[in-house]
Design a protein around this motif. Structure first.
Motif, PDB file in Angstrom:
ATOM      1  N   ASN A   1      -4.687  -1.399   5.240  1.00 30.97           N
ATOM      2  CA  ASN A   1      -3.342  -0.974   4.832  1.00 30.97           C
ATOM      3  C   ASN A   1      -3.337   0.351   4.071  1.00 30.97           C
ATOM      4  OD1 ASN A   1      -4.388  -1.979   2.392  1.00 30.97           O
ATOM      5  ND2 ASN A   1      -2.514  -3.071   1.833  1.00 30.97           N
ATOM      6  N   SER A   2      -4.440   0.685   3.410  1.00 29.84           N
ATOM      7  CA  SER A   2      -4.496   1.973   2.707  1.00 29.84           C
ATOM      8  C   SER A   2      -4.498   3.132   3.697  1.00 29.84           C
ATOM      9  CB  SER A   2      -5.736   2.031   1.812  1.00 29.84           C
ATOM     10  OG  SER A   2      -6.924   1.916   2.579  1.00 29.84           O
TER      11      SER A   2
ATOM     12  N   ASP B   1      -5.087  -6.329   4.451  1.00 27.19           N
ATOM     13  CA  ASP B   1      -5.350  -5.861   3.086  1.00 27.19           C
ATOM     14  C   ASP B   1      -6.446  -6.719   2.475  1.00 27.19           C
ATOM     15  OD1 ASP B   1      -4.132  -8.260   2.454  1.00 27.19           O
ATOM     16  OD2 ASP B   1      -2.478  -7.375   1.328  1.00 27.19           O
TER      17      ASP B   1
ATOM     18  N   ALA C   1       0.828  -1.206   0.000  1.00 28.11           N
ATOM     19  CA  ALA C   1       0.000   0.000   0.000  1.00 28.11           C
ATOM     20  C   ALA C   1       0.861   1.255   0.000  1.00 28.11           C
ATOM     21  CB  ALA C   1      -0.929  -0.014   1.213  1.00 28.11           C
TER      22      ALA C   1
END
Length: 339
Positions: A198-199, A156, A15
């Protein structure tokens, strides 16, 4: 900025790789090339095994960087190697530690960066603490420009966040739900946990790169949202379109019967209620906000896993273990009820 990521293709680092390239940064990945499919355009690859220090030094040549991010350093020997490789070669070195390093059991469920680091239940966490101590010593004595980052449970689209699973990840638990079989939730399911997409993690991490307030400091990066384990499993079941059939079993009992290392992953981590105070990160990165809610992120992940067979890794040993544990639990419950 010219940024080198050691690894760069894992749950957390992919990410970050994507976000940095979207921002137009000059991104290099140093890895063995085993998981480089799907990388964004423009990423430069240095294919070598960093465990081979001599070959890595040769591959780096006279290159220098604004930042080096280490994602696969787990024991002190590895960060000692990094110090030799990157001292004088980078303006900043960001080390991924772990929030599991925080005090267990916690004296206060609210965790700040000043919460003591001590985990007698998990060698993984103690190794991370030792890595931090070495790097901060190099900062104090040699000016090595380190920043410590402590993720908690970051996930994720490829793996659903769970408390109890086998060696092959989350799929077998989803498979049990789809088959109408009961699943194990550790404890009574009411303890609070924090999962971070994760972003969202990437936004906090990238905000620390080149940040003058980050050198010599430690930060955790997590969502501000807390959910119970019952809620997490209920969201997964709902995303699968099935009714949750759960058995709540003590973490101590699960660890006692083995064969999985639940002392570290449960007693030393997920069995504890944790609520993270991200004030320090938000002072350093004022625009940081985690925006992916647990229910949104989990549903997105479940949809991805169901659509990608490579994410559906069967684990018959874990499935059989669950059957045996649940059968014994149900049998004892019924026997005691009858008496």
């Amino acid at each position: 900025m010219k940024i080198l990521l050691i690894g760069g293709t894992g749950t957390i680092s992919m990410a970050i790789t994507r976000l940095l390239t979207e921002m137009g940064e000059d991104v290099y990945l140093l890895n063995r090339g085993n998981r480089n499919s799907g990388l964004p355009e423009g990423v430069k690859l240095i294919n070598c095994d960093i465990c081979d220090e001599k070959k890595t030094a040769e591959a780096l040549g006279d290159m220098t960087f604004d930042c080096v991010g280490e994602f696969i350093g787990f024991v002190p020997e590895q960060v000692e190697r990094d110090f030799r490789l990157f001292s004088g070669r980078t303006k900043q070195y960001i080390y991924i530690s772990s929030a599991s390093a925080y005090q267990k059991p916690l004296s206060d469920y609210r965790i700040t960066e000043s919460t003591p680091l001590a985990n007698p239940h998990w060698q993984y966490s103690r190794d991370k603490i030792a890595c931090e101590e070495f790097l901060m010593k190099q900062y104090r004595e040699n000016g090595f420009p380190v920043t410590i980052v402590r993720p908690s449970h970051t996930y994720d689209e490829r793996s659903v966040p769970l408390g109890v699973h086998g060696d092959n990840g989350s799929w077998q638990v989803l498979r049990r739900m789809l088959d109408g079989k009961p699943v194990i939730i550790h404890g009574d399911g009411s303890s609070l946990w924090t999962i971070t997409h994760n972003s969202d993690f990437a936004k906090g991490y990238v905000g620390l790169i080149g940040n003058i307030h980050a050198i010599g400091q430690a930060f955790h990066i997590t969502s501000d949202e807390s959910v119970t384990w019952d809620q997490i499993y209920a969201i997964i079941a709902d995303a699968l379109g099935v009714k949750l059939n759960a058995r709540h079993i003590s973490s101590e009992f699960l660890n006692a019967i083995g064969p999985y290392d639940f002392e570290g992953t449960l007693i030393g981590d997920k069995a504890n209620t944790v609520v993270f105070d991200n004030s320090k990160l938000k002072r350093a990165v004022p625009d940081f906000t985690a925006t992916v809610r647990a229910d949104q992120g989990i549903r997105r992940t479940v949809e991805y896993v169901l659509a990608h067979e490579e994410c559906q890794k069967a684990d018959p040993d874990f499935d059989s273990w669950c059957d045996k544990v649940i059968a014994a639990y149900d049998r004892l419950t019924n026997e005691l009820k009858e008496k």
